[in-house]
Write a protein that holds these residues in place. Structure first.
Motif, PDB file in Angstrom:
ATOM      1  N   TYR A 237    -109.833 -49.026  42.205  1.00  0.00           N
ATOM      2  CA  TYR A 237    -109.849 -48.819  43.654  1.00  0.00           C
ATOM      3  C   TYR A 237    -110.725 -49.862  44.337  1.00  0.00           C
ATOM      4  CZ  TYR A 237    -114.044 -46.244  42.202  1.00  0.00           C
ATOM      5  OH  TYR A 237    -115.232 -45.870  41.626  1.00  0.00           O
ATOM      6  N   ALA A 238    -111.065 -50.935  43.583  1.00  0.00           N
ATOM      7  CA  ALA A 238    -111.935 -51.974  44.143  1.00  0.00           C
ATOM      8  C   ALA A 238    -111.474 -53.359  43.695  1.00  0.00           C
ATOM      9  CB  ALA A 238    -113.377 -51.730  43.713  1.00  0.00           C
ATOM     10  N   GLY A 239    -110.200 -53.630  43.869  1.00  0.00           N
ATOM     11  CA  GLY A 239    -109.679 -54.943  43.523  1.00  0.00           C
ATOM     12  C   GLY A 239    -109.097 -55.017  42.129  1.00  0.00           C
TER      13      GLY A 239
ATOM     14  N   ASP B 192    -107.209 -52.090  48.661  1.00  0.00           N
ATOM     15  CA  ASP B 192    -107.652 -52.871  47.500  1.00  0.00           C
ATOM     16  C   ASP B 192    -107.461 -52.079  46.204  1.00  0.00           C
ATOM     17  OD1 ASP B 192    -109.542 -50.967  48.009  1.00  0.00           O
ATOM     18  OD2 ASP B 192    -111.272 -52.309  47.896  1.00  0.00           O
ATOM     19  N   ASN B 193    -106.341 -51.356  46.155  1.00  0.00           N
ATOM     20  CA  ASN B 193    -106.060 -50.477  45.018  1.00  0.00           C
ATOM     21  C   ASN B 193    -104.989 -51.096  44.122  1.00  0.00           C
ATOM     22  OD1 ASN B 193    -106.661 -48.871  47.643  1.00  0.00           O
ATOM     23  ND2 ASN B 193    -107.386 -47.553  46.008  1.00  0.00           N
TER      24      ASN B 193
ATOM     25  N   GLU C 161    -109.213 -42.583  44.812  1.00  0.00           N
ATOM     26  CA  GLU C 161    -109.782 -43.428  45.862  1.00  0.00           C
ATOM     27  C   GLU C 161    -110.955 -42.662  46.464  1.00  0.00           C
ATOM     28  OE1 GLU C 161    -111.422 -45.506  47.879  1.00  0.00           O
ATOM     29  OE2 GLU C 161    -109.655 -46.719  47.393  1.00  0.00           O
ATOM     30  N   PRO C 162    -112.187 -42.943  46.020  1.00  0.00           N
ATOM     31  CA  PRO C 162    -113.356 -42.190  46.494  1.00  0.00           C
ATOM     32  C   PRO C 162    -113.538 -42.217  48.005  1.00  0.00           C
ATOM     33  CG  PRO C 162    -113.926 -43.534  44.585  1.00  0.00           C
ATOM     34  CD  PRO C 162    -112.551 -43.950  44.999  1.00  0.00           C
ATOM     35  N   ALA C 163    -113.075 -43.285  48.662  1.00  0.00           N
ATOM     36  CA  ALA C 163    -113.242 -43.367  50.114  1.00  0.00           C
ATOM     37  C   ALA C 163    -112.263 -42.471  50.863  1.00  0.00           C
ATOM     38  CB  ALA C 163    -113.059 -44.818  50.566  1.00  0.00           C
TER      39      ALA C 163
ATOM     40  N   ILE D 234    -100.645 -54.562  39.767  1.00  0.00           N
ATOM     41  CA  ILE D 234     -99.688 -54.335  40.846  1.00  0.00           C
ATOM     42  C   ILE D 234    -100.404 -53.576  41.960  1.00  0.00           C
ATOM     43  CG2 ILE D 234     -97.505 -53.232  41.491  1.00  0.00           C
ATOM     44  CD1 ILE D 234     -96.683 -53.492  38.512  1.00  0.00           C
ATOM     45  N   ARG D 235    -100.359 -54.123  43.147  1.00  0.00           N
ATOM     46  CA  ARG D 235    -101.080 -53.514  44.266  1.00  0.00           C
ATOM     47  C   ARG D 235    -100.357 -52.268  44.775  1.00  0.00           C
ATOM     48  NH1 ARG D 235    -102.203 -56.129  50.259  1.00  0.00           N
ATOM     49  NH2 ARG D 235    -103.973 -54.811  50.835  1.00  0.00           N
ATOM     50  N   TRP D 236    -101.110 -51.174  44.971  1.00  0.00           N
ATOM     51  CA  TRP D 236    -100.602 -49.954  45.607  1.00  0.00           C
ATOM     52  C   TRP D 236    -101.167 -49.937  47.023  1.00  0.00           C
ATOM     53  CZ3 TRP D 236     -99.871 -44.919  42.395  1.00  0.00           C
ATOM     54  CH2 TRP D 236     -99.137 -45.214  41.239  1.00  0.00           C
TER      55      TRP D 236
END
Length: 256
Positions: A181-183, A204-205, A155-157, A191-193
Motif C-alpha cells: 500500500y506504499a508503492g 500507490d497500491n 490500505e491503513p489510510a 500491477i497497480r490497483w
C-alpha cells in the motif's frame, strides 16, 4: 445438488426428455468467473461445463451426458467442434490487468468489491486474458478463503472496511503474490490497483509477485541471533522492513 429440466440450452430440435442438467453449485464458491450479463457462458477450462447468469444470480452447470457446451451457439450440443480449452496459465504480469470501470473486453475477471465502500468499490476487477487457462483466483472481503493461499489486501489510510480483504490462489498455484500500500516492491513485477474515486488513499497500491519458482530459503547458521532488532539497526543490510528478516538471516554473523 439439485437438477433442472435441460430443454435449454440444449440444441433446438434435440429431444432430451427425462434428461437433467446437474447443478454443481454456486459458481462463486467453485470458480473465479464473473458474469458480464445475463446469459450462458462457457467454462474456459472444461468443455462440459458452463455458467448461467440471470438477474444477478449465477450457477455453475454441467451439460447432459454426451454433449458439450458450444461457445458459438451458447448451448449444450453434440460434438466438441468449437471447444478448445486453453492449456497455458496467464503469465505474470503481462497477461493480467486491473480495471476500475467494468470488465475489459477479451478478459475474464474476479470482482474486487468491498460492501462497506459500495459507492466506490462496485465495478472493480482483476483480470486475465481469455485465451489463457483460469488461474483460480478468488476474492474475499471477509477473511481468507479456506484451503487456499491468501494474500491480505489492505490500505491503513482507508478506514472503511479494508482490514479483512484477501486475494487467494490454489495451494499449488505458481503465483507468489505480495501486496503493497506504499508503492512498488523492489525487485517484484507489480500491477497497480487504482480507484480514481478513492484517489486520496488508493493511489500507490500494488499487487506484486511472480509465477516463477523462488530460490530456496538460505540456511541459517545455528549461532545466528533469534531477535533481529539489532540487525535492523543496520540500514545498509535491511533497507525494507518487509524483507528485513531474510536479509538479516543472510548477514546474521555481521549483525551480532
Amino acid at each position: 445438488s439439485s437438477g433442472i429440466n435441460a430443454e435449454w440450452p440444449l440444441r433446438p430440435g434435440v429431444t432430451m426428455r427425462g434428461v437433467f442438467v446437474v447443478m454443481v453449485g454456486l459458481v462463486a464458491l467453485v470458480t473465479s468467473f464473473t458474469c458480464p450479463g445475463d446469459g450462458f457462458y462457457p467454462d474456459v477450462n472444461d468443455c462440459k461445463k458452463y455458467h448461467w447468469c440471470y438477474f444477478g444470480q449465477y450457477w455453475y452447470m454441467s451439460c447432459p451426458e454426451g454433449t458439450t457446451f458450444s461457445a458459438k451457439f451458447r448451448r449444450c450440443d453434440w460434438g466438441i467442434a468449437d471447444c478448445h480449452p486453453p492449456k497455458r496459465l496467464p503469465s505474470w504480469p503481462q497477461d493480467f490487468k486491473w480495471s476500475y470501470n467494468r470488465i475489459p473486453q477479451g478478459y475474464h475477471c474476479i470482482h474486487v468489491k468491498e460492501p462497506r465502500e459500495r459507492s466506490y468499490w462496485y465495478d472493480n476487477y482483476f483480470c486475465w486474458k481469455q485465451n489463457r487457462k483460469s488461474p483460480g483466483f478468488r476474492w474475499s472481503h471477509s477473511g481468507p478463503v479456506r484451503n487456499m493461499r491468501c494474500t491480505r489486501v489492505n490500505e491503513p489510510a482507508d478506514r472503511y472496511g479494508w482490514h479483512d480483504n484477501y486475494i487467494c490462489v490454489p495451494n499449488n498455484s505458481p503465483y507468489k503474490l505480495k501486496w503493497s500500500y506504499a508503492g512498488k516492491i523492489k525487485g517484484q513485477d507489480c500491477i497497480r490497483w487504482y480507484e480514481p474515486s478513492d484517489r486520496h488513499t488508493w493511489n500507490d497500491n500494488y499487487l506484486c509477485g511472480t509465477d516463477k519458482e523462488e530460490p530456496p530459503e538460505p540456511t541459517i547458521s545455528p549461532d545466528c541471533v533469534d531477535d533481529w532488532s539489532e540487525c535492523r539497526k543496520h540500514p545498509e543490510m535491511c533497507e525494507n522492513e518487509e524483507i528485513a528478516t531474510l536479509v538479516c538471516q543472510r548477514t546474521c554473523r555481521k549483525c551480532k
